[in-house]
Design an enzyme around this catalytic site. Structure first.
Site, PDB file in Angstrom:
ATOM      1  N   CYS A 186       5.818  -6.128   8.374  1.00 24.94           N
ATOM      2  CA  CYS A 186       6.930  -5.670   9.313  1.00 24.94           C
ATOM      3  C   CYS A 186       6.879  -6.461   9.963  1.00 24.94           C
ATOM      4  CB  CYS A 186       6.448  -4.297   9.891  1.00 24.94           C
ATOM      5  SG  CYS A 186       7.810  -3.560  10.216  1.00 24.94           S
ATOM      6  N   CYS A 240       5.186  -3.816  16.114  1.00 22.55           N
ATOM      7  CA  CYS A 240       5.200  -2.432  17.502  1.00 22.55           C
ATOM      8  C   CYS A 240       3.395  -2.385  17.786  1.00 22.55           C
ATOM      9  CB  CYS A 240       5.163  -1.312  16.948  1.00 22.55           C
ATOM     10  SG  CYS A 240       6.439  -0.840  15.676  1.00 22.55           S
ATOM     11  N   GLU A 270       0.722  -1.037  -0.062  1.00 23.09           N
ATOM     12  CA  GLU A 270      -0.206  -0.215  -0.074  1.00 23.09           C
ATOM     13  C   GLU A 270       0.788   0.972  -0.305  1.00 23.09           C
ATOM     14  OE1 GLU A 270      -4.089  -0.931   1.768  1.00 23.09           O
ATOM     15  OE2 GLU A 270      -3.124  -0.663   3.583  1.00 23.09           O
ATOM     16  N   CYS A 308       0.741  -0.774  15.419  1.00 22.09           N
ATOM     17  CA  CYS A 308       0.257  -1.165  14.626  1.00 22.09           C
ATOM     18  C   CYS A 308      -0.112  -1.601  13.877  1.00 22.09           C
ATOM     19  CB  CYS A 308       1.868  -0.353  13.762  1.00 22.09           C
ATOM     20  SG  CYS A 308       2.178  -0.868  12.255  1.00 22.09           S
ATOM     21  N   CYS A 326       4.063   8.493   0.923  1.00 21.15           N
ATOM     22  CA  CYS A 326       4.338   7.945   1.800  1.00 21.15           C
ATOM     23  C   CYS A 326       4.309   6.571   1.116  1.00 21.15           C
ATOM     24  CB  CYS A 326       2.814   7.759   2.680  1.00 21.15           C
ATOM     25  SG  CYS A 326       3.433   6.882   4.240  1.00 21.15           S
ATOM     26  N   CYS A 331      -1.496   7.495   9.444  1.00 25.37           N
ATOM     27  CA  CYS A 331       0.015   6.674  10.232  1.00 25.37           C
ATOM     28  C   CYS A 331      -0.291   4.972  11.028  1.00 25.37           C
ATOM     29  CB  CYS A 331       0.417   8.040  11.256  1.00 25.37           C
ATOM     30  SG  CYS A 331       2.218   7.129  11.823  1.00 25.37           S
TER      31      CYS A 331
HETATM   32  S1  SF4 Z   1       4.558   1.040  13.033  1.00 19.22           S
HETATM   33 FE1  SF4 Z   1       4.240  -0.832  11.883  1.00 19.22          FE
HETATM   34  S2  SF4 Z   1       4.913  -0.818  10.134  1.00 19.22           S
HETATM   35 FE2  SF4 Z   1       6.432   0.956  11.277  1.00 19.22          FE
HETATM   36  S3  SF4 Z   1       8.072  -0.656  12.257  1.00 19.22           S
HETATM   37 FE3  SF4 Z   1       6.122  -0.088  14.065  1.00 19.22          FE
HETATM   38  S4  SF4 Z   1       4.826  -2.976  13.342  1.00 19.22           S
HETATM   39 FE4  SF4 Z   1       6.409  -2.170  11.993  1.00 19.22          FE
END
Ligand code: SF4
Length: 353
Positions: free
Chosen positions: A112, A116, A92, A119, A105, A333
């Site tokens: 990933c 986090c 995306e 996220c 962006c 975000c």
């Molecule tokens: S915010 Fe999301 S995309 Fe960015 S490093 Fe953390 S888990 Fe990965």
């Protein structure tokens, strides 16, 4: 045999690839501006490249953009595209048009590995790094679709860019090259979850802007919501950030701080944060959290954000509440995630998974 996509090749890489395949350095020098400044989509239009060479180039190479499966437009003008890559994976990318600028962006990985807790992308398993062609193809895509100049590029999409540094580095070379995309280094921002080491040291050579996802004012809280903090704690991260400023000559780091209700948004968090930030030239982007289906957190709300920002400002910290863009289409975000939307798109297109 699948063709090699040339969108992400620097001139140096293009020359060696051409030599390896029986073309000349002059061919590479002629083809390069067609790709990056004239945005050619086929070799046929490259009028200063001999016809026989163009025919041979078509056999081996491509300038294909990824296929766009879904293009969504937010009420605020933000657009999000779900792109299908050649191997069937999805990515995306987001365009944020404003009065005086247009920001793309960019995603750097599929999924990933950082995980986090707040996220949406982090809930999608890591699949692979994007190639330099796949990364820069997101900018080509928006240049084609938007039809107006793209002024800024932020690496804040899916993935951790510093864990895909080799490909990121080729993309930065192309974006900064005045004979290619010719962006000013001040218009490019790399956002990291806080990866410290060789990649950050090398990144400083590009002198681009650095944004760090901080999201907490002490190690205990940060480790709870960002497991990467157990590897690189706040002290280590700040030391590396100060080195980045020295080596890159940039004037400040941007810290991103998501306001999560009851987690990191108390007055005491703001006071602790202001003390922490005394040691480094910086500004803070306060982000009112955009939740997503199944998210374990709730955003703090505008009033709390105002008060948090007031405390920071009263202690001399430059803080702004960043306007959230595109949250109605999950383009804001931390909201990007391809799996659900890709499955939906494929179903709509009648593709069996
Ligand atoms: S915010 Fe999301 S995309 Fe960015 S490093 Fe953390 S888990 Fe990965």
């Amino acid at each position: 045999m699948s063709k090699i996509n040339l969108l992400g090749f620097t001139l140096e890489r293009l020359k060696s690839e051409f030599l390896r395949n029986g073309f000349t350095i002059l061919d590479a020098k002629r083809v390069f501006p067609w790709i990056h400044t004239k945005l050619a989509r086929s070799f046929d239009v490259m009028s200063d490249v001999p016809l026989r060479v163009r025919e041979n180039l078509k056999e081996k190479f491509s300038l294909d953009r990824p296929e766009c499966l879904v293009l969504q437009k937010s009420v605020d003008g933000t657009q999000k595209a779900l792109l299908k890559l050649e191997d069937g994976n999805y990515v995306e990318t987001v365009l944020i048009p404003e009065e005086t600028r247009a920001t793309v962006c960019v995603s750097s990985q599929i999924g990933c590995a950082i995980g986090c807790k707040f996220c949406h992308t982090g809930t999608q398993r890591f699949v692979r790094n994007l190639s330099s062609s796949e990364i820069i193809s997101q900018i080509f895509f928006w240049k084609d679709v938007f039809g107006k100049p793209i002024t800024n590029v932020v690496f804040m999409g899916m993935g951790e860019p510093l864990l895909n540094f080799e490909n990121l580095s080729d993309v930065l070379k192309l974006l900064l090259d005045e004979k290619a995309h010719n962006f000013s280094r001040t218009k490019i921002t790399i956002s990291t979850s806080g990866i410290v080491g060789d990649a950050l040291i090398e990144l400083a050579k590009f002198r681009v802007k650095l944004a760090i996802s901080l999201h907490a004012s002490n190690d205990e809280k940060r480790s709870c919501i960002m497991p990467i903090n157990k590897k690189y704690d706040i002290k280590t991260l700040f030391k590396a950030a100060r080195e980045y400023l020295r080596n890159s000559g940039t004037d400040r780091v941007t810290f991103e701080y998501l306001l999560l209700k009851g987690v990191n948004d108390e007055d005491s968090d703001a006071t602790e944060l202001s003390k922490l930030l005394r040691s480094i030239p910086c500004k803070v982007n306060l982000i009112v959290y955009n939740d997503w289906p199944g998210s374990p957190f709730v955003g703090s709300g505008r009033n709390r954000a105002d008060e948090f920002s007031r405390i920071l400002l009263s202690k001399g910290v430059r803080a702004i509440i960043r306007k959230s863009r595109g949250d109605d289409i999950l383009a804001a975000c931390g909201q990007l995630k391809t799996q659900a939307s890709a499955v939906r798109a494929d179903k709509e297109a009648g593709i069996k998974k």
